[in-house]
Write a protein that holds these residues in place. Sequence first.
Motif, PDB file in Angstrom:
ATOM      1  N   TYR C  16       0.892  -1.177   0.000  1.00  0.00           N
ATOM      2  CA  TYR C  16       0.000   0.000   0.000  1.00  0.00           C
ATOM      3  C   TYR C  16       0.916   1.209   0.000  1.00  0.00           C
ATOM      4  CZ  TYR C  16      -3.986  -2.852   1.665  1.00  0.00           C
ATOM      5  OH  TYR C  16      -4.983  -3.759   1.801  1.00  0.00           O
ATOM      6  N   ASN C  19       3.896   0.935   2.322  1.00  0.00           N
ATOM      7  CA  ASN C  19       3.648  -0.082   3.336  1.00  0.00           C
ATOM      8  C   ASN C  19       3.611  -1.465   2.686  1.00  0.00           C
ATOM      9  OD1 ASN C  19       2.673  -1.681   5.341  1.00  0.00           O
ATOM     10  ND2 ASN C  19       0.711  -0.617   5.582  1.00  0.00           N
ATOM     11  N   ALA C  21       2.585  -4.754   2.731  1.00  0.00           N
ATOM     12  CA  ALA C  21       1.570  -5.413   3.553  1.00  0.00           C
ATOM     13  C   ALA C  21       1.565  -6.929   3.416  1.00  0.00           C
ATOM     14  CB  ALA C  21       0.189  -4.857   3.218  1.00  0.00           C
ATOM     15  N   SER C  41      -4.841  -8.857  14.420  1.00  0.00           N
ATOM     16  CA  SER C  41      -5.371  -7.737  13.643  1.00  0.00           C
ATOM     17  C   SER C  41      -4.254  -7.019  12.898  1.00  0.00           C
ATOM     18  CB  SER C  41      -6.061  -6.772  14.610  1.00  0.00           C
ATOM     19  OG  SER C  41      -6.680  -5.756  13.892  1.00  0.00           O
ATOM     20  N   GLY C  42      -4.499  -6.689  11.663  1.00  0.00           N
ATOM     21  CA  GLY C  42      -3.525  -5.925  10.881  1.00  0.00           C
ATOM     22  C   GLY C  42      -2.467  -6.777  10.225  1.00  0.00           C
ATOM     23  N   CYS C  43      -2.591  -8.121  10.319  1.00  0.00           N
ATOM     24  CA  CYS C  43      -1.528  -8.973   9.792  1.00  0.00           C
ATOM     25  C   CYS C  43      -1.654  -9.158   8.296  1.00  0.00           C
ATOM     26  CB  CYS C  43      -1.547 -10.332  10.486  1.00  0.00           C
ATOM     27  SG  CYS C  43      -3.060 -11.248  10.130  1.00  0.00           S
ATOM     28  N   LYS C  45      -4.703 -10.416   6.626  1.00  0.00           N
ATOM     29  CA  LYS C  45      -5.667 -11.432   6.195  1.00  0.00           C
ATOM     30  C   LYS C  45      -6.635 -10.875   5.163  1.00  0.00           C
ATOM     31  CE  LYS C  45      -7.374 -11.787  10.358  1.00  0.00           C
ATOM     32  NZ  LYS C  45      -6.561 -10.797  11.076  1.00  0.00           N
ATOM     33  N   SER C  46      -7.228  -9.731   5.497  1.00  0.00           N
ATOM     34  CA  SER C  46      -8.200  -9.157   4.562  1.00  0.00           C
ATOM     35  C   SER C  46      -7.514  -8.771   3.267  1.00  0.00           C
ATOM     36  CB  SER C  46      -8.849  -7.902   5.152  1.00  0.00           C
ATOM     37  OG  SER C  46      -9.536  -8.223   6.321  1.00  0.00           O
ATOM     38  N   THR C  47      -6.348  -8.202   3.402  1.00  0.00           N
ATOM     39  CA  THR C  47      -5.617  -7.786   2.212  1.00  0.00           C
ATOM     40  C   THR C  47      -5.390  -8.982   1.283  1.00  0.00           C
ATOM     41  OG1 THR C  47      -4.528  -6.078   3.480  1.00  0.00           O
ATOM     42  CG2 THR C  47      -3.492  -6.724   1.411  1.00  0.00           C
TER      43      THR C  47
HETATM   44  N1  LIG Z   1      -6.527   0.781   2.046  1.00  0.00           N
HETATM   45  C1  LIG Z   1      -5.366   0.678   2.717  1.00  0.00           C
HETATM   46  N2  LIG Z   1      -4.416   1.620   2.514  1.00  0.00           N
HETATM   47  C2  LIG Z   1      -3.255   1.540   3.194  1.00  0.00           C
HETATM   48  N3  LIG Z   1      -2.948   0.581   4.089  1.00  0.00           N
HETATM   49  C3  LIG Z   1      -3.866  -0.373   4.329  1.00  0.00           C
HETATM   50  C4  LIG Z   1      -5.128  -0.368   3.656  1.00  0.00           C
HETATM   51  N4  LIG Z   1      -5.848  -1.425   4.091  1.00  0.00           N
HETATM   52  C5  LIG Z   1      -5.071  -2.055   4.998  1.00  0.00           C
HETATM   53  N5  LIG Z   1      -3.881  -1.442   5.142  1.00  0.00           N
HETATM   54  C6  LIG Z   1      -2.765  -1.864   6.002  1.00  0.00           C
HETATM   55  O1  LIG Z   1      -2.356  -3.151   5.623  1.00  0.00           O
HETATM   56  C7  LIG Z   1      -2.089  -3.954   6.766  1.00  0.00           C
HETATM   57  C8  LIG Z   1      -2.941  -5.214   6.709  1.00  0.00           C
HETATM   58  O2  LIG Z   1      -4.311  -4.833   6.838  1.00  0.00           O
HETATM   59  P1  LIG Z   1      -5.505  -5.873   6.763  1.00  0.00           P
HETATM   60  O3  LIG Z   1      -6.765  -5.069   6.732  1.00  0.00           O
HETATM   61  O4  LIG Z   1      -5.244  -6.785   5.649  1.00  0.00           O
HETATM   62  O5  LIG Z   1      -5.379  -6.629   8.142  1.00  0.00           O
HETATM   63  P2  LIG Z   1      -6.311  -7.761   8.744  1.00  0.00           P
HETATM   64  O6  LIG Z   1      -5.446  -8.889   9.034  1.00  0.00           O
HETATM   65  O7  LIG Z   1      -7.495  -7.980   7.897  1.00  0.00           O
HETATM   66  O8  LIG Z   1      -6.754  -7.077  10.102  1.00  0.00           O
HETATM   67  P3  LIG Z   1      -8.166  -7.160  10.837  1.00  0.00           P
HETATM   68  O9  LIG Z   1      -8.182  -8.448  11.539  1.00  0.00           O
HETATM   69  O10 LIG Z   1      -8.093  -6.011  11.807  1.00  0.00           O
HETATM   70  O11 LIG Z   1      -9.226  -7.014   9.817  1.00  0.00           O
HETATM   71  C9  LIG Z   1      -2.373  -3.102   7.972  1.00  0.00           C
HETATM   72  O12 LIG Z   1      -1.144  -2.561   8.409  1.00  0.00           O
HETATM   73  C10 LIG Z   1      -3.223  -1.996   7.447  1.00  0.00           C
HETATM   74  O13 LIG Z   1      -2.988  -0.808   8.148  1.00  0.00           O
END
Ligand SMILES: Nc1ncnc2c1ncn2[C@@H]1O[C@H](COP(=O)(O)OP(=O)(O)OP(=O)(O)O)[C@@H](O)[C@H]1O
Lengths: 285, 253, 253, 286, 278
Positions: C16, C19, C21, C41-43, C45-47
């Motif tokens: 990103y 960053n 990710a 959280s933030g690891c 997964k969603s990405t």
């Molecule tokens: N649209 C975005 N722009 C910039 N950085 C992002 C964006 N979406 C997520 N990130 C960053 O990417 C990293 C991974 O985020 P992600 O949402 O994939 O985490 P996650 O594992 O799904 O967390 P959660 O369990 O809280 O949903 C995090 O550091 C987040 O801050």
Amino acid sequence: MNSKVADRIATALLWFSGILIILLLAWFLFRILGDGLRYVTWDFVTGKPEEISAGGGVGPQLFNSFYILFLSLVLSLPIGMGAGIYLAVYAKKTGFTNLIRISVEALSSVPSIVFGLFGYLLFASYFGWKFSILGGACTLALLNLPVLVRVTEEGIRAVPDSYWEASLALGSTKWQAIRKVLVPASLPTLITGITLVAGRALGESAILIYTAGLSVSRFFPDFNPMKIGETLSVHLWYVQSEALVPDAKQIAQGSAALLLIVVLVFNLLIAIPSRMIQKRLSGGK
Amino acid sequence: MSAKHKIKVNKLNLYYGDNHALHDIEMTIESNMIAALIGPSGCGKSTFLRTLNRMNDLIDNVRITGSIMIDGQDIYSSETDIVSLRKRVGMVFQRPNPFPMSIYDNIAYGPRIHGIKKKANLDELVERSLKQAALWDEVKDRLNKSALGLSGGQQQRLCIARLLAVEPDVLLMDEPTSALDPISTLKVEELTQTLKEKYTIIIVTHNMQQAARISDVTSFFLNGNLVETDKTDKIFTNPNDQRTEDYITGRFG
Amino acid sequence: MSAKHKIKVNKLNLYYGDNHALHDIEMTIESNMIAALIGPSGCGKSTFLRTLNRMNDLIDNVRITGSIMIDGQDIYSSETDIVSLRKRVGMVFQRPNPFPMSIYDNIAYGPRIHGIKKKANLDELVERSLKQAALWDEVKDRLNKSALGLSGGQQQRLCIARLLAVEPDVLLMDEPTSALDPISTLKVEELTQTLKEKYTIIIVTHNMQQAARISDVTSFFLNGNLVETDKTDKIFTNPNDQRTEDYITGRFG
Amino acid sequence: ACGKTDNNTSNAGGTQTQTPAATAPATNAPKEAPKSEEITGTVTASGSTALLPLVKAAGEQFMAKHPKATINVSGGGSGTGVKNVAEGTSDIGNSDVAAAAEYADKGLKEHIVAIAAFALVVNNDVNVESLTKQQAADIYSGKIKNWKEVGGKDLPITLIHRPDSSGSRKLVQQLVMEKTEFSKEGVTQESSGAMKTAVAQTSGAIGYIDTPYIDNTLKALKFEGVAFGKETIKNGTYKLYGQERMYTKGEPKGATKAFIDFIMADDFQNNQVEKLGFLPANLLKK
Amino acid sequence: MRYVFVTSAVLVSAVIFSIIIFVGIQGLQTFTDVSPLEFFFSTDWTPSSDRFGAFPFLYSTILLTLLSVVFSLPLALAGAIFMAKIAPKWMREILRPATDLFVGIPSVVYGLVGLTVVVPFIGKVVGGTGYGILPAAIILAIMILPTILSISEDAIRSLPGRLEEASLALGATRWQTIWKVLIPAARPGILTAVILGMGRAMGETMAVFMVIGNSPQMPKTLISSATVLTTAIVKDMGNTTYGSTWNNALYLMALMLLIISLLLILVIRIVARRSELK
Ligand SMILES: Nc1ncnc2c1ncn2[C@@H]1O[C@H](COP(=O)(O)OP(=O)(O)OP(=O)(O)O)[C@@H](O)[C@H]1O
Ligand SMILES: Nc1ncnc2c1ncn2[C@@H]1O[C@H](COP(=O)(O)OP(=O)(O)OP(=O)(O)O)[C@@H](O)[C@H]1O
Ligand SMILES: [Mg+2]
Ligand SMILES: [Mg+2]
Ligand SMILES: O=P([O-])([O-])[O-]
């Protein structure tokens, strides 16, 4: 694959619209500035108007525009903000606040010509102020009130509740919380609102024809608020419709260009500090 | 007798309109203790906490019966000055809520509204509060920067420092670490341990490990009722009430 | 070889802006399986999940390297038609997001945009999808009512039904039950079990019990890295990596 | 009826005198030793746009003579002038025609300050030189719609009107139309100046303005074969003229009186009025 | 302190009520001399002969208002969609302040451009004087464009992103998403924008006054001289005596404007409430 073609055509059309709007606006600017800018000389901006011969300026009108704007803000800001704060902070959902809310909305929908009639009867005629800067400013203040109420209320509502709670939990009174936290935090919205109001005040004509009059004091600058006080917008309309001076058309176009510049500068002047405040408030993020 | 207790709650009932949110709560809390409030979501923990500094007064349609004595004085009596009550009974919220001002101004906010104007006094107070909140070293070089630029954990400690600057003697904390990462959580937890030497602390938490780690007494709420209050050790090893046991062992909630 | 895997991810990196990710993710997922993604959280997964149907394309400044093959075809190659990719790889979101239309129109939305116009076909499709999503009985009498009037759990199943109506073969689910109450959660979990007979399902969840209950394989993410992927039983009883064990036993996160 | 109470009468000139003296920055006015009959105060005059050039010029000359007096002159039309003076929002109301009957009991005082001839004017592309009264009335009532019906080329007629507040319009009504009504077709212009611009710019247009406004951008028609001029008016052959009036509420006082006296004085009447394109007020009496 | 705020709020209410009462009382006195039937339905406005038919003004007002919205809406809506969903960031950063600026341009300036550019242009192309409802509608359309655009854009932009995601994840194209999901969902906001635009168009005075021709007749074509309520008021308010039938009739027109505006506000409230319920 039909939908994809549609998508492409629509995208192209939307781009076209966006560009068309920019072109339209640019054309407008070009027209106004292109026609008028050459008349905007220092003498024109600061000179006194001529009654009969060519070459008059619009100095007093420009001065009156700002003077009336200033007075109207002095009159409407405290009341508008007071009412806005009341609605945002104190007002519970009762018939009374609902009434006030409806009043604000209704007031904001009143056509300006109606304000003009009202102002004429109340200030020029009933109070016997004749056509005066003060009468114009008071009527404009009425016009501005609903906008100010709304932006204050919106601005303060947009401040997170947590600030309010945090302040009260530290033992502040409500008034301290409003003054020291809520109002500063909503400053950018307030400033935007004031720009909006100022733009309206600078551009208003229908109201001022009936309340501030169609000529200016022979002295310049004249701070007497009871003097007749034609503003630049009114002058633009009046001079082109009266067409007595031979250069009426040039004066009108020059005034239009000048008005545009004033609005532009005003927007810039206010946008910059407001952005700075915004930055400070958000911690540079 | 009753003056010996820091806080004494008597037959407290609270209604949000028709919703009877707290039922006949009875509780006493002593000085220099940490009391934890636990219970499933919606059981009334926050509501109860907010009765202690009358933050619920801000909400429309709230009705309260019963009494709460703090230092032997009924805070719901008509003589109570709410503003000075809130100064004595400070509150830290779930989400850190620094004001959009500089770090310095955040801390100085409370003292200023309470009439301290002298720069030297304020400087000293800001430094002392930040030190108490274990934040001084991290921010001493950027006191004039916006507090919103701090990390979540720093912000929460800033809010605690801001509170300490008005010198309350009771601290209410509503899930103060639930928005924080583990390391920040640890720092805030450590902070509560040092603060309890001077303050009475009441903390709402969802995290039973946290309650067990930091509190001296624990109260378990369920559906607006206070099920039981006891020494934290006792609650987590051998509660009197079956419902407490079920909750703690994860059988519901 | 590679065509045998439903999904094959090769050295996937995602940025990103600055960053970083996702780091060198390698993963294979087979048909008719439920794969769970867990991690703090933030690891990422969603990405990661969103790379599989290129939802990240919507975000500015995203850069991706590496490849993802679905059914042997690289979805990031320039020939890929994103719209039909998303039709094949459907997604269910954390918060149910029905359109503000009637229940019927919600389900018929996908088929309609893909060109099905006939009322009879649509009727049949709507009914079948709602049945598959175990929602038919609850809503069959109110198909023309707004979908926003449904409860959270019903809305989530509606979103699943809406997805099934476009007949994808991979289902991505990003914490589909985290906004739901326990009973709705149970219904959605049961649904995944029946769906896996026809679909490949990848589900992100915070709830380790849930992962253990419903998934066949589990992948553990940490700080943008895929720590390990293994049979779910194995991960929850005897993981290879110390960090996985620490996370699962609650030592952090 | 709140507007026109007696405080307005006192407003006319007299009471005004202190205000500017108290607040107007004296630095702007040339410093002079105060004369005993120094004239101060503000006079506002509004109304007839036909008379406007004369009042504006008079105002400038008056102010040059009396550096502490202010004359504010604006147009609006004769009706506006009479209304403003009756309601007290102006000190002087200018009008081309006698005040309407409804103002009879308002205590207005009339001062006839000049005679103004007006003419029917047309765009330069109209090749008609003269109209009879009947033809003019038929044109303005919409009966005649094309210039060829009155001997010109085939060109549709565009009517340019003044609003109901206009004294010029009332004069045309009285002197040309008599009982017939104006057509509602055409465009209405706010002032004599705007009427002039509109006629000059619109093909086939006809309008009416006071002769001081006339120049070569448009063409003045003869009326009943007679061109306007001092002589033709004096000898009664050119019928289109009006007596220009300045109204005050009651007897003028203070600066207002001084200003009207200035205009009525022989010096102004004999040396300025004709220069400005008007005729002296006493022309017909001589 | 609280009382200061309450007083301010009460004051604001007092203003609107005094305006309504005042304009109302004054306007309704018309009916002592003119029958409502004549005022509302006669097309003959000849006040100098005591004929007060205001129907042409009402008719032209409605026609002009609708026409300006019809001219403005397609472009404004397309612009709003463009800005909210399609424009790259840099373009948005030009468009936004540009539209804000255009809200701030004084109406007389619009009027002047209408008078010096649009009217002569129409005169040249279509013939005639060029004055009328058409140039007024063109100018008003430009005037209300930024209003409709920015409010609609806000409405579209403030839709939860998950609607868009949901649609795209089902394999919809961007246009399908916009047309089938976003616009319907933003409809209350767009409607509000249109109504506010209508209000502005209806209440505009000076710009219209400069280009509409000002004849008190039923407009036969879009380029024949006409009068709307606001311009009818400005044209005669300055020269009719307070208390005369003619003057009262003008107040009655102001009252009509006021009532229509209030009705528009009511519509907005109903729209807002309906979308809240959903
Ligand atoms: N649209 C975005 N722009 C910039 N950085 C992002 C964006 N979406 C997520 N990130 C960053 O990417 C990293 C991974 O985020 P992600 O949402 O994939 O985490 P996650 O594992 O799904 O967390 P959660 O369990 O809280 O949903 C995090 O550091 C987040 O801050
Ligand atoms: N402002 C309010 N108005 C009406 N009802 C409220 C309000 N705040 C809370 N409630 C209700 O009171 C009950 C107790 O809420 P409270 O916030 O005290 O629960 P809690 O134990 O703090 O829950 P959580 O752990 O989720 O914070 C709930 O049923 C809630 O819906
Ligand atoms: Mg809570
Ligand atoms: Mg996530
Ligand atoms: O001179 P008038 O403006 O009243 O025609």
